[in-house]
Design a protein around this motif. Structure first.
Motif, short mmCIF file in Angstrom:
data_model
loop_
_atom_site.label_atom_id
_atom_site.label_comp_id
_atom_site.label_asym_id
_atom_site.label_seq_id
_atom_site.Cartn_x
_atom_site.Cartn_y
_atom_site.Cartn_z
N GLY A 33 -12.90 -46.30 62.20
CA GLY A 33 -13.99 -46.45 62.36
C GLY A 33 -14.54 -47.46 61.14
O GLY A 33 -14.02 -47.84 60.56
N ARG A 34 -15.91 -47.28 60.86
CA ARG A 34 -16.50 -47.64 59.47
C ARG A 34 -15.61 -46.93 58.10
O ARG A 34 -15.61 -45.90 58.41
CB ARG A 34 -17.97 -47.38 59.53
CG ARG A 34 -18.70 -48.55 60.44
CD ARG A 34 -20.37 -48.10 60.26
NE ARG A 34 -21.19 -49.43 60.42
CZ ARG A 34 -22.64 -49.13 60.64
NH1 ARG A 34 -23.05 -48.15 60.32
NH2 ARG A 34 -23.30 -50.23 60.87
N ILE A 35 -15.35 -47.81 57.34
CA ILE A 35 -14.79 -47.11 56.15
C ILE A 35 -15.44 -47.67 54.84
O ILE A 35 -15.61 -48.79 54.70
CB ILE A 35 -13.34 -47.91 55.99
CG1 ILE A 35 -12.45 -47.66 57.33
CG2 ILE A 35 -12.61 -47.20 54.90
CD1 ILE A 35 -11.28 -48.11 57.55
N LEU A 36 -15.70 -46.61 54.14
CA LEU A 36 -16.35 -47.12 52.78
C LEU A 36 -15.12 -46.89 51.82
O LEU A 36 -14.28 -45.89 51.59
CB LEU A 36 -17.17 -45.86 52.14
CG LEU A 36 -18.83 -45.98 52.95
CD1 LEU A 36 -19.65 -44.85 52.38
CD2 LEU A 36 -19.39 -47.37 52.62
N GLU A 37 -14.50 -48.07 51.25
CA GLU A 37 -13.30 -48.22 50.74
C GLU A 37 -13.44 -47.97 49.22
O GLU A 37 -12.43 -47.86 48.49
CB GLU A 37 -12.82 -49.74 51.04
CG GLU A 37 -13.63 -50.76 50.47
CD GLU A 37 -13.47 -51.10 49.30
OE1 GLU A 37 -12.39 -50.98 48.61
OE2 GLU A 37 -14.25 -51.72 48.58
N HIS A 38 -14.63 -47.71 48.49
CA HIS A 38 -14.52 -47.41 47.30
C HIS A 38 -15.67 -46.41 46.93
O HIS A 38 -16.80 -46.93 46.57
CB HIS A 38 -14.46 -48.61 46.27
CG HIS A 38 -14.36 -48.27 44.77
ND1 HIS A 38 -12.81 -48.33 44.49
CD2 HIS A 38 -15.00 -47.75 43.76
CE1 HIS A 38 -13.01 -47.90 43.00
NE2 HIS A 38 -14.15 -47.67 42.87
N GLU A 39 -15.61 -45.20 46.93
CA GLU A 39 -16.67 -44.21 46.58
C GLU A 39 -15.85 -42.97 45.81
O GLU A 39 -14.82 -43.12 45.42
CB GLU A 39 -17.18 -43.59 47.97
CG GLU A 39 -17.77 -44.55 48.80
CD GLU A 39 -18.85 -45.59 48.38
OE1 GLU A 39 -19.63 -44.92 47.34
OE2 GLU A 39 -19.13 -46.55 48.93
N HIS A 40 -16.73 -42.08 45.37
CA HIS A 40 -16.34 -41.03 44.66
C HIS A 40 -16.92 -39.64 45.05
O HIS A 40 -18.02 -39.49 45.32
CB HIS A 40 -16.56 -41.16 43.10
CG HIS A 40 -15.88 -42.44 42.44
ND1 HIS A 40 -14.62 -42.21 41.97
CD2 HIS A 40 -16.24 -43.55 42.12
CE1 HIS A 40 -14.18 -43.26 41.12
NE2 HIS A 40 -15.03 -44.24 41.65
N VAL A 41 -16.16 -38.68 44.90
CA VAL A 41 -16.57 -37.41 45.40
C VAL A 41 -16.62 -36.45 44.16
O VAL A 41 -17.64 -35.79 43.83
CB VAL A 41 -15.60 -36.45 46.45
CG1 VAL A 41 -15.64 -35.04 46.23
CG2 VAL A 41 -15.68 -37.14 47.75
#
Length: 322
Positions: free
Chosen positions: A32-40
Protein backbone atom coordinates in the motif's frame (compact mmCIF):
# COMPACT_ATOMS: atom_id res chain seq x y z
CA UNK A 1 29.33 -10.16 -8.98
CA UNK A 2 32.45 -8.05 -8.31
CA UNK A 3 35.30 -8.32 -10.76
CA UNK A 4 38.97 -8.43 -9.83
CA UNK A 5 39.54 -4.89 -11.12
CA UNK A 6 37.07 -3.59 -8.53
CA UNK A 7 34.24 -2.84 -10.94
CA UNK A 8 30.79 -3.40 -9.50
CA UNK A 9 28.77 -5.19 -12.15
CA UNK A 10 25.03 -5.66 -12.13
CA UNK A 11 23.60 -8.03 -9.52
CA UNK A 12 21.49 -9.88 -12.11
CA UNK A 13 18.62 -9.31 -14.44
CA UNK A 14 15.25 -9.64 -12.81
CA UNK A 15 12.19 -7.85 -11.52
CA UNK A 16 11.49 -5.89 -8.39
CA UNK A 17 9.47 -8.41 -6.45
CA UNK A 18 9.22 -8.18 -2.68
CA UNK A 19 9.80 -5.72 0.11
CA UNK A 20 11.35 -7.29 3.21
CA UNK A 21 9.59 -6.17 6.40
CA UNK A 22 10.41 -7.14 9.98
CA UNK A 23 7.69 -9.80 9.87
CA UNK A 24 8.46 -11.12 6.40
CA UNK A 25 8.42 -10.22 2.70
CA UNK A 26 5.40 -8.53 1.13
CA UNK A 27 4.31 -7.77 -2.44
CA UNK A 28 3.19 -4.39 -3.75
CA UNK A 29 -0.52 -5.02 -3.16
CA UNK A 30 0.18 -5.66 0.51
CA UNK A 31 2.53 -2.69 0.91
CA UNK A 32 0.00 0.00 0.00
CA UNK A 33 1.16 3.50 0.85
CA UNK A 34 4.80 3.49 2.00
CA UNK A 35 6.61 6.12 4.05
CA UNK A 36 10.14 5.38 2.86
CA UNK A 37 12.17 7.46 5.31
CA UNK A 38 11.01 7.81 8.92
CA UNK A 39 12.35 7.03 12.40
CA UNK A 40 11.09 5.13 15.44
CA UNK A 41 14.07 5.26 17.83
CA UNK A 42 17.23 7.37 17.55
CA UNK A 43 20.16 7.63 19.94
CA UNK A 44 22.92 10.11 19.24
CA UNK A 45 25.55 8.33 21.33
CA UNK A 46 29.07 8.66 19.97
CA UNK A 47 31.60 5.91 19.19
CA UNK A 48 29.00 3.19 18.67
CA UNK A 49 28.16 2.99 22.35
CA UNK A 50 24.37 3.02 22.06
CA UNK A 51 22.99 -0.18 23.61
CA UNK A 52 19.48 -1.37 24.60
CA UNK A 53 20.50 -0.82 28.19
CA UNK A 54 20.24 2.94 27.62
CA UNK A 55 16.49 2.89 26.93
CA UNK A 56 13.32 1.06 27.96
CA UNK A 57 11.89 -0.92 25.05
CA UNK A 58 8.40 -1.01 26.54
CA UNK A 59 8.42 2.78 26.93
CA UNK A 60 9.47 3.23 23.32
CA UNK A 61 6.68 0.93 22.14
CA UNK A 62 3.98 2.63 24.22
CA UNK A 63 5.16 6.08 23.11
CA UNK A 64 5.32 5.32 19.37
CA UNK A 65 2.26 3.09 19.03
CA UNK A 66 -0.39 5.88 19.08
CA UNK A 67 1.42 7.64 16.23
CA UNK A 68 1.43 4.49 14.12
CA UNK A 69 -2.25 3.85 14.81
CA UNK A 70 -3.02 7.39 13.65
CA UNK A 71 -0.93 6.81 10.54
CA UNK A 72 -2.87 3.62 9.82
CA UNK A 73 -6.09 5.65 9.64
CA UNK A 74 -4.74 7.37 6.52
CA UNK A 75 -4.44 4.09 4.62
CA UNK A 76 -0.67 3.90 4.98
CA UNK A 77 0.35 0.30 5.57
CA UNK A 78 4.16 0.33 5.46
CA UNK A 79 6.82 2.51 7.10
CA UNK A 80 10.59 2.32 6.70
CA UNK A 81 12.64 2.91 9.84
CA UNK A 82 15.99 4.41 8.83
CA UNK A 83 18.06 4.26 12.01
CA UNK A 84 21.06 2.01 11.30
CA UNK A 85 22.90 -0.09 13.84
CA UNK A 86 24.57 2.04 16.56
CA UNK A 87 22.07 4.87 15.93
CA UNK A 88 18.85 3.28 17.16
CA UNK A 89 18.05 0.19 15.13
CA UNK A 90 16.13 -2.23 17.34
CA UNK A 91 14.45 -5.12 15.52
CA UNK A 92 12.61 -6.27 18.63
CA UNK A 93 10.85 -2.92 19.04
CA UNK A 94 9.99 -2.76 15.34
CA UNK A 95 8.52 -6.26 15.30
CA UNK A 96 6.39 -5.58 18.37
CA UNK A 97 5.14 -2.30 16.91
CA UNK A 98 4.25 -4.07 13.66
CA UNK A 99 2.26 -6.69 15.52
CA UNK A 100 0.43 -4.12 17.67
CA UNK A 101 -0.27 -1.49 15.01
CA UNK A 102 -0.72 -3.43 11.79
CA UNK A 103 1.77 -1.08 10.12
CA UNK A 104 4.49 -3.15 8.48
CA UNK A 105 7.87 -1.77 9.49
CA UNK A 106 11.11 -2.19 7.56
CA UNK A 107 14.61 -2.14 9.07
CA UNK A 108 18.11 -2.16 7.63
CA UNK A 109 21.69 -3.27 7.72
CA UNK A 110 24.61 -0.84 7.37
CA UNK A 111 26.31 1.94 9.36
CA UNK A 112 25.97 5.72 9.64
CA UNK A 113 28.93 8.12 9.92
CA UNK A 114 31.40 9.48 12.42
CA UNK A 115 31.18 10.21 15.33
CA UNK A 116 28.56 7.44 15.68
CA UNK A 117 30.74 4.56 14.46
CA UNK A 118 32.35 1.94 16.71
CA UNK A 119 36.14 1.70 16.65
CA UNK A 120 36.30 -1.50 14.59
CA UNK A 121 34.73 0.21 11.56
CA UNK A 122 37.81 2.39 11.08
CA UNK A 123 40.05 -0.67 10.88
CA UNK A 124 37.77 -3.00 8.92
CA UNK A 125 38.14 -3.35 5.16
CA UNK A 126 35.42 -2.72 2.60
CA UNK A 127 35.08 -6.47 2.20
CA UNK A 128 34.86 -6.99 5.99
CA UNK A 129 31.94 -4.55 6.26
CA UNK A 130 30.17 -6.05 3.27
CA UNK A 131 30.48 -9.52 4.77
CA UNK A 132 28.92 -8.33 8.04
CA UNK A 133 25.97 -6.77 6.25
CA UNK A 134 25.54 -9.65 3.83
CA UNK A 135 25.44 -12.07 6.76
CA UNK A 136 22.59 -10.08 8.32
CA UNK A 137 20.75 -9.98 5.00
CA UNK A 138 21.04 -13.73 4.56
CA UNK A 139 20.74 -14.97 8.17
CA UNK A 140 18.86 -12.23 9.98
CA UNK A 141 19.86 -9.68 12.62
CA UNK A 142 21.42 -11.50 15.58
CA UNK A 143 18.93 -13.86 17.22
CA UNK A 144 15.91 -11.66 16.45
CA UNK A 145 14.67 -13.56 13.41
CA UNK A 146 14.25 -10.17 11.69
CA UNK A 147 15.77 -9.57 8.26
CA UNK A 148 16.83 -6.17 6.89
CA UNK A 149 15.00 -4.75 3.91
CA UNK A 150 17.68 -2.33 2.75
CA UNK A 151 21.18 -0.97 3.40
CA UNK A 152 21.41 2.34 5.25
CA UNK A 153 24.59 4.41 5.01
CA UNK A 154 25.64 8.07 5.10
CA UNK A 155 28.08 10.43 3.46
CA UNK A 156 29.95 13.06 5.42
CA UNK A 157 29.06 16.72 4.90
CA UNK A 158 31.28 18.80 2.64
CA UNK A 159 32.49 18.72 -0.94
CA UNK A 160 34.23 15.32 -1.09
CA UNK A 161 33.66 11.94 0.51
CA UNK A 162 36.22 11.19 3.20
CA UNK A 163 38.09 7.89 3.48
CA UNK A 164 35.84 6.18 6.02
CA UNK A 165 32.56 7.09 4.31
CA UNK A 166 33.98 6.13 0.93
CA UNK A 167 34.78 2.69 2.35
CA UNK A 168 31.24 2.44 3.72
CA UNK A 169 29.78 3.49 0.35
CA UNK A 170 31.82 0.86 -1.49
CA UNK A 171 30.91 -1.79 1.07
CA UNK A 172 27.24 -0.93 0.59
CA UNK A 173 27.56 -1.33 -3.19
CA UNK A 174 29.22 -4.69 -2.68
CA UNK A 175 26.46 -5.78 -0.26
CA UNK A 176 23.73 -4.65 -2.63
CA UNK A 177 25.24 -6.70 -5.41
CA UNK A 178 25.53 -9.75 -3.18
CA UNK A 179 22.04 -9.51 -1.68
CA UNK A 180 19.79 -7.54 -4.04
CA UNK A 181 19.02 -5.01 -1.28
CA UNK A 182 18.64 -1.32 -2.19
CA UNK A 183 20.74 1.41 -0.57
CA UNK A 184 19.44 4.50 1.23
CA UNK A 185 22.23 7.07 1.57
CA UNK A 186 22.07 10.15 3.82
CA UNK A 187 23.43 12.89 1.55
CA UNK A 188 23.54 16.62 2.26
CA UNK A 189 24.32 19.01 -0.59
CA UNK A 190 24.95 18.73 -4.30
CA UNK A 191 28.77 18.54 -4.27
CA UNK A 192 28.97 15.45 -2.07
CA UNK A 193 26.18 13.87 -4.14
CA UNK A 194 28.11 14.56 -7.32
CA UNK A 195 31.17 12.82 -5.85
CA UNK A 196 29.15 9.74 -4.90
CA UNK A 197 27.54 9.69 -8.34
CA UNK A 198 30.98 9.66 -9.96
CA UNK A 199 32.20 6.86 -7.66
CA UNK A 200 29.24 4.71 -8.64
CA UNK A 201 29.59 5.50 -12.34
CA UNK A 202 33.27 4.54 -12.26
CA UNK A 203 32.40 1.28 -10.50
CA UNK A 204 29.60 0.53 -13.00
CA UNK A 205 27.15 0.23 -10.13
CA UNK A 206 23.49 0.08 -11.09
CA UNK A 207 22.15 3.31 -9.54
CA UNK A 208 18.56 2.14 -9.81
CA UNK A 209 19.33 0.44 -6.50
CA UNK A 210 20.31 3.77 -4.89
CA UNK A 211 18.07 6.22 -2.97
CA UNK A 212 19.40 9.76 -2.55
CA UNK A 213 18.17 10.56 0.97
CA UNK A 214 17.62 14.28 1.66
CA UNK A 215 17.84 15.09 -2.05
CA UNK A 216 15.84 18.24 -1.37
CA UNK A 217 19.15 19.72 -0.12
CA UNK A 218 20.75 19.49 -3.59
CA UNK A 219 18.80 22.32 -5.28
CA UNK A 220 20.58 21.65 -8.58
CA UNK A 221 18.35 20.93 -11.57
CA UNK A 222 21.14 19.53 -13.73
CA UNK A 223 22.19 17.16 -10.95
CA UNK A 224 18.59 15.99 -10.49
CA UNK A 225 18.43 15.21 -14.22
CA UNK A 226 21.75 13.34 -14.09
CA UNK A 227 20.77 11.24 -11.06
CA UNK A 228 17.37 10.39 -12.53
CA UNK A 229 18.88 9.50 -15.90
CA UNK A 230 21.04 6.88 -14.15
CA UNK A 231 17.96 5.47 -12.43
CA UNK A 232 18.61 6.94 -8.97
CA UNK A 233 15.71 7.75 -6.66
CA UNK A 234 15.26 11.36 -5.51
CA UNK A 235 13.99 11.27 -1.95
CA UNK A 236 12.22 14.43 -0.80
CA UNK A 237 11.92 13.31 2.78
CA UNK A 238 11.89 16.30 5.10
CA UNK A 239 8.33 17.42 4.39
CA UNK A 240 7.09 19.35 7.41
CA UNK A 241 4.14 21.67 7.81
CA UNK A 242 6.37 24.65 8.57
CA UNK A 243 8.02 24.33 5.15
CA UNK A 244 5.09 23.38 2.92
CA UNK A 245 5.65 26.03 0.27
CA UNK A 246 9.34 25.20 -0.02
CA UNK A 247 8.53 21.58 -0.76
CA UNK A 248 5.70 22.44 -3.11
CA UNK A 249 8.06 24.64 -5.11
CA UNK A 250 10.64 21.84 -5.31
CA UNK A 251 8.11 19.24 -6.43
CA UNK A 252 6.87 21.58 -9.15
CA UNK A 253 10.47 22.03 -10.33
CA UNK A 254 11.09 18.28 -10.33
CA UNK A 255 7.93 17.77 -12.34
CA UNK A 256 8.80 20.50 -14.80
CA UNK A 257 12.35 19.23 -15.49
CA UNK A 258 11.04 15.77 -16.27
CA UNK A 259 12.23 13.64 -13.32
CA UNK A 260 8.87 13.06 -11.61
CA UNK A 261 9.10 9.31 -12.27
CA UNK A 262 12.04 9.01 -9.85
CA UNK A 263 10.63 10.95 -6.87
CA UNK A 264 9.91 9.55 -3.39
CA UNK A 265 8.13 11.40 -0.58
CA UNK A 266 8.53 11.09 3.19
CA UNK A 267 9.00 13.17 6.35
CA UNK A 268 12.10 11.98 8.27
CA UNK A 269 10.15 12.39 11.48
CA UNK A 270 9.08 10.56 14.62
CA UNK A 271 10.99 9.73 16.91
CA UNK A 272 11.81 8.54 20.41
CA UNK A 273 15.21 10.03 21.28
CA UNK A 274 17.40 8.13 23.71
CA UNK A 275 18.44 10.17 26.74
CA UNK A 276 15.47 12.54 26.73
CA UNK A 277 12.61 12.12 29.24
CA UNK A 278 9.79 10.24 27.55
CA UNK A 279 11.82 10.22 24.36
CA UNK A 280 11.55 13.98 23.95
CA UNK A 281 9.09 15.62 21.56
CA UNK A 282 7.59 13.02 19.22
CA UNK A 283 6.16 14.20 15.91
CA UNK A 284 3.28 12.56 14.01
CA UNK A 285 3.73 10.42 10.92
CA UNK A 286 0.35 11.09 9.29
CA UNK A 287 0.65 14.75 8.23
CA UNK A 288 2.07 13.98 4.77
CA UNK A 289 -1.29 12.44 3.89
CA UNK A 290 -3.74 14.52 5.92
CA UNK A 291 -2.18 17.96 5.39
CA UNK A 292 0.51 18.05 2.72
CA UNK A 293 -1.28 16.06 0.01
CA UNK A 294 -4.31 18.41 0.04
CA UNK A 295 -1.98 21.44 -0.09
CA UNK A 296 -0.10 19.87 -3.02
CA UNK A 297 -3.33 19.18 -4.91
CA UNK A 298 -4.39 22.81 -4.36
CA UNK A 299 -1.03 23.85 -5.88
CA UNK A 300 -1.93 21.91 -9.06
CA UNK A 301 0.24 18.89 -8.36
CA UNK A 302 -1.41 15.76 -9.72
CA UNK A 303 -2.90 13.71 -6.84
CA UNK A 304 -2.32 10.52 -8.82
CA UNK A 305 1.38 11.33 -9.12
CA UNK A 306 1.62 12.03 -5.39
CA UNK A 307 0.09 8.60 -4.74
CA UNK A 308 2.58 6.98 -7.10
CA UNK A 309 5.46 8.56 -5.18
CA UNK A 310 4.35 6.73 -2.01
CA UNK A 311 3.13 3.51 -3.67
CA UNK A 312 4.61 2.22 -6.93
CA UNK A 313 7.73 4.43 -6.79
CA UNK A 314 8.42 3.59 -3.16
CA UNK A 315 7.83 -0.13 -3.63
CA UNK A 316 10.12 -0.27 -6.68
CA UNK A 317 12.84 1.70 -4.88
CA UNK A 318 12.67 -0.35 -1.67
CA UNK A 319 12.05 -3.84 -3.02
CA UNK A 320 14.62 -6.58 -3.23
CA UNK A 321 15.60 -8.20 -6.52
CA UNK A 322 14.98 -11.87 -7.14
Amino acid sequence: MIEEDGRYTKFRKGVFSVLQTVTGPIISQEAGRILEHEHVLVGFVEDGKLTPGLYDRSDVVSSILPFLLKLKETGCRTMVDCAPEYLGRDPYILRELTELSGIRLVTNTGFYKRPYLPAFVYEASERDLAELWTKEAMNGIGESGVYPGFIKIALNDGKAIDEIQLKILRAAMRTSLETGLPIQCHTIGSEIAQHAYEVMKQAHFEQERFIWVHAHTFQDEELYRRLAAEGGWISVDNIRMESVQEHLDLLIRLRDIGVSGRVLLSQDTGFYEVGKPGGGTLNPYHLLFTDFFPAAAAADLDPQWLEECVTSHAFQAMSRRN
